[in-house]
Scaffold this active site. Structure first.
Site, mmCIF file in Angstrom:
data_model
loop_
_atom_site.group_PDB
_atom_site.id
_atom_site.type_symbol
_atom_site.label_atom_id
_atom_site.label_comp_id
_atom_site.label_asym_id
_atom_site.label_seq_id
_atom_site.Cartn_x
_atom_site.Cartn_y
_atom_site.Cartn_z
ATOM 1 N N SER A 143 0.844 -1.198 0.000
ATOM 2 C CA SER A 143 0.000 0.000 0.000
ATOM 3 C C SER A 143 0.878 1.246 0.000
ATOM 4 C CB SER A 143 -0.977 -0.035 1.189
ATOM 5 O OG SER A 143 -1.977 0.953 1.044
ATOM 6 N N GLU A 245 -2.097 -2.745 -7.655
ATOM 7 C CA GLU A 245 -3.323 -3.009 -6.891
ATOM 8 C C GLU A 245 -3.899 -1.677 -6.446
ATOM 9 O OE1 GLU A 245 -3.866 -2.534 -3.396
ATOM 10 O OE2 GLU A 245 -1.893 -1.673 -3.004
ATOM 11 N N HIS A 319 -5.211 -5.298 -1.069
ATOM 12 C CA HIS A 319 -5.850 -5.184 0.244
ATOM 13 C C HIS A 319 -6.807 -6.362 0.458
ATOM 14 C CE1 HIS A 319 -4.233 -1.171 -0.321
ATOM 15 N NE2 HIS A 319 -4.474 -0.915 0.948
#
Length: 349
Positions: A143, A245, A319
């Site tokens: 992330s 992502e 996630h």
């Protein structure tokens, strides 16, 4: 995660938060060499817990310690871990000093970020890249941690790992992938998608453009990759396989970010694109930004389907509960026919 028997874990909650001398973050003699692979991790090693972005709660700290212990490691951290400063865990300088210290310390074999959130990009100019290059060790997270992966890859050519943060859910799938990549590597590792229903992925595995590609892996969170365009920490994607992502971004925002990458020439000469799960990235039905919207998959096919390279969606990273641990800088093969990503070399020594 099933609890195992481990050696006594060391916790250093009260390690002094000394400021780093300027010389330790002086990058004037910066040396970029060939790809640097860190030493593999083994049970009983000490993992440093750091918060380079947003803060964690006391409950999340305890959860993090337990998760790392259950992987078979000792845990160490400094009192910078819990210094709240707005939405950050500490000041930019303190968060960078914590990471610099953990790379330098000889009693630390690996570093795991407690969470992402926001803030990693703000500390990039405070990191000691010569220090990091001279003390290579696995850095693990995803992330917002993408900013650290890019900067360290760009400046040090060190393999880092897009993998779980310490507050992640360590499912059997995630633990096996972590161990396969970081602890028990073989010459080739097939990253095979999770077969459980743990990952929220209504599209399943979707081939957007078929083919087979080979190249060096680079990527992470789409928002962070886009935010680094035009900075000194951006990377050259030529000849590489990009993995991306995303989380909680509506289709038009994903469209905007991919359009920026296209217009910036970031996909030129790329070998292939591996997409993880873009979790909760559909239009908000209760409060949509537009009354009519494309779906996430319509955006992905429109923006990426005509680039002339293999593109696949729905691999097990992002996630989600079941996560790959993906090494940055390692040669890999993307095969949409087999719906798999294969590491073609060990990422640790």
């Amino acid at each position: 995660m099933k609890r195992r028997n481990f050696i006594k874990t060391v916790s250093a909650a009260s390690v002094a938060a000394t400021a780093f001398p300027k010389s330790l973050v002086d990058n004037s003699d910066y040396r970029k060499k060939g790809l640097i692979k860190p030493l593999r991790l083994k049970q009983g090693d000490t993992i440093a817990l750091v918060t380079p972005g947003s803060y964690i709660t006391e409950e999340e700290k305890e959860e993090s310690i337990n998760n790392i212990r259950e992987l078979g490691f000792n845990v160490i951290y400094t009192d910078r871990l819990m210094q709240k400063n707005g939405y950050f865990s500490a000041s930019d300088e303190e968060r960078a000093a914590d990471l610099n210290e953990m790379f330098e310390r000889k009693d630390v074999q690996g570093i795991m970020c407690a969470r992402g959130g926001y803030g990693c990009a703000r500390i990039l100019s405070y990191l000691g890249y010569n220090l990091i290059e001279d003390n290579p060790k696995p850095l693990i997270g995803f992330s917002d941690v993408t900013a650290l992966h890019y900067a360290i890859y760009k400046n040090c050519n060190l393999v880092t790992f897009h993998g779980p943060v310490s507050i992640s859910t360590f499912s059997k799938f995630s633990v096996k992938n972590f161990e396969d990549v970081l602890m028990n590597p073989t010459f080739e590792i097939n990253l095979l998608n999770s077969t459980t229903d743990n990952n929220f992925n209504p599209y399943g595995i979707t081939v957007i453009s078929d083919g087979i590609a080979e190249g060096e892996l680079i990527g992470g969170n789409l928002t962070l990759a886009v935010s680094l365009i035009g900075t000194e920490y951006d990377v050259d994607y030529s000849g590489k396989i990009i993995f991306l992502e995303e989380f909680l971004e509506e289709p038009y925002r994903v469209d905007r970010m991919l359009t920026q990458m296209i217009q910036a020439g970031k996909f030129e000469d790329v070998k292939g694109i591996a997409l993880g799960v873009f979790k909760l990235c559909e239009s908000d039905k209760t409060n949509p930004s537009f009354s009519n919207s494309y779906t996430l998959m319509e955006v992905l096919k429109d923006r990426l389907g005509n680039l002339g390279m293999p593109v696949i969606y729905g691999l097990s990273f992002g996630h989600v509960v079941d996560k790959f641990t993906i090494p940055i800088g390692i040669n890999a093969e993307l095969n949409t026919n087999n719906q798999e990503l294969k590491l073609l070399e060990p990422s640790v020594i």
